[in-house]
Design a protein around this motif. Structure first.
Motif, PDB file in Angstrom:
ATOM      1  N   UNK A  28      25.533  35.729  64.390  1.00  0.00           N
ATOM      2  CA  UNK A  28      25.824  35.789  63.374  1.00  0.00           C
ATOM      3  C   UNK A  28      25.546  37.474  63.009  1.00  0.00           C
ATOM      4  N   UNK A  29      26.618  38.697  63.276  1.00  0.00           N
ATOM      5  CA  UNK A  29      26.422  39.862  62.254  1.00  0.00           C
ATOM      6  C   UNK A  29      26.897  39.188  61.123  1.00  0.00           C
ATOM      7  N   UNK A  30      25.270  39.633  60.288  1.00  0.00           N
ATOM      8  CA  UNK A  30      25.304  39.962  58.945  1.00  0.00           C
ATOM      9  C   UNK A  30      24.549  40.922  58.781  1.00  0.00           C
ATOM     10  N   UNK A  31      24.733  41.982  57.674  1.00  0.00           N
ATOM     11  CA  UNK A  31      23.931  42.666  57.020  1.00  0.00           C
ATOM     12  C   UNK A  31      22.895  41.774  56.464  1.00  0.00           C
ATOM     13  N   UNK A  32      21.217  42.388  56.422  1.00  0.00           N
ATOM     14  CA  UNK A  32      20.143  41.668  56.047  1.00  0.00           C
ATOM     15  C   UNK A  32      20.437  41.562  54.963  1.00  0.00           C
ATOM     16  N   UNK A  33      20.366  41.730  53.662  1.00  0.00           N
ATOM     17  CA  UNK A  33      20.979  42.055  52.531  1.00  0.00           C
ATOM     18  C   UNK A  33      21.270  41.452  52.481  1.00  0.00           C
ATOM     19  N   UNK A  34      22.789  41.277  52.504  1.00  0.00           N
ATOM     20  CA  UNK A  34      23.309  39.617  52.443  1.00  0.00           C
ATOM     21  C   UNK A  34      22.820  38.261  52.315  1.00  0.00           C
ATOM     22  N   UNK A  35      22.661  38.308  50.967  1.00  0.00           N
ATOM     23  CA  UNK A  35      21.720  36.507  51.012  1.00  0.00           C
ATOM     24  C   UNK A  35      23.005  35.447  51.484  1.00  0.00           C
ATOM     25  N   UNK A  36      23.192  34.941  51.859  1.00  0.00           N
ATOM     26  CA  UNK A  36      23.732  33.690  52.062  1.00  0.00           C
ATOM     27  C   UNK A  36      23.765  32.255  52.215  1.00  0.00           C
ATOM     28  N   UNK A  37      22.115  32.441  50.939  1.00  0.00           N
ATOM     29  CA  UNK A  37      21.844  31.012  50.448  1.00  0.00           C
ATOM     30  C   UNK A  37      22.010  30.343  51.112  1.00  0.00           C
TER      31      UNK A  37
ATOM     32  N   UNK B 162      32.813  48.070  58.292  1.00  0.00           N
ATOM     33  CA  UNK B 162      31.063  48.662  57.019  1.00  0.00           C
ATOM     34  C   UNK B 162      29.565  47.828  58.061  1.00  0.00           C
ATOM     35  N   UNK B 163      29.390  46.820  58.086  1.00  0.00           N
ATOM     36  CA  UNK B 163      28.898  46.266  59.434  1.00  0.00           C
ATOM     37  C   UNK B 163      29.122  46.798  61.288  1.00  0.00           C
TER      38      UNK B 163
END
Length: 237
Positions: free
Chosen positions: A70-79, A153-154
């Motif tokens: 998964x290419x997701x920014x670290x600050x994106x909290x997936x919960x 942005x990612x």
């Protein structure tokens, strides 16, 4: 440099494509919120790189870091729920089995059988309770759909971290973020925060001083935020 593959829908073309044995796949704005391995049934050596703004992310995709990247920014909290709350070792669900010994007394056999029955009953009850909690946890996690950071942005962040970012890439990141805002996919707070991030990149790419005020190239870019009109991305001439 990338590979773009077009395959006709006839059997011969599909067989030829299968022979090529592609192992790496990139999915952009699709695939994150479904169980990719269940749907696609890929080979074990297949790896999927997923850059998708759709939330919530399927829990199988989150915890399968072997085939799903998964290419997701670290600050994106997936919960995402804890692993032990939604996955269970199948071995734990096997009923306890006991074997009677011919040399045991009848009273010992009866006592051992009663203990095994009690243990199996307890295990089944615990299993039902765990499944009920799991349903509630997944319902709370999956009941609302929303969007994460713009995929553009990612991708720009990846290019920046590899020192491959260009002004054109920055422009596409700006357009991607603007599309999210215009179509009400993100909150105003998220939008303004991401605008601030891109503004810093714009300043870095188009650094100037007062002496250069009147000699800027048409390639220079400025981000301006106009509260009343949502936003305006304009070239600085």
């Amino acid at each position: 440099m990338g590979v773009l593959l077009f395959v006709a829908s006839d059997v011969d073309a599909l067989c030829a494509c299968k022979i090529l044995q592609f192992s790496y796949f990139i999915l952009i704005n699709c695939g994150a919120n479904v169980d990719l391995l269940e749907i696609l049934q890929p080979d074990e050596d297949s790896v999927f790189f997923v850059c998708d703004t759709h939330r919530p992310v399927n829990v199988v995709n989150v915890y399968n870091d072997t085939q799903i990247k998964l290419l997701i920014k670290q600050e994106d909290d997936l919960e995402v729920p804890a692993y032990d709350d939604i996955f269970r070792d199948e071995a734990e669900d096997e009923d306890l089995s006991g074997s009677d010994s011919d040399g045991s007394e009848p009273s010992e056999k009866r006592s051992r059988l009663e203990e095994e029955i009690l243990a199996r009953t307890t295990k089944r009850r615990q299993r039902r309770e765990w499944e009920a909690r799991r349903r509630d946890i997944l319902f709370d996690y999956e009941q609302y759909e929303y969007y994460g950071t713009s995929s553009a942005m990612v991708m720009f962040d990846l290019a920046w971290m590899m020192s491959k970012d260009l002004n054109d890439m920055l422009w596409w990141a700006i357009v991607g973020l603007t599309d999210q805002w215009v179509h009400d996919k993100i909150t105003q707070m998220k939008y303004v925060t991401d605008v601030g991030i891109l503004q810093r990149h714009v300043s870095r790419h188009n650094h100037r001083n007062e002496a250069e005020e009147n000699t800027l190239s048409v390639d220079c870019t400025r981000i301006s935020f106009e509260y009343e009109y949502l936003c305006s991305w304009a070239p600085w001439v």
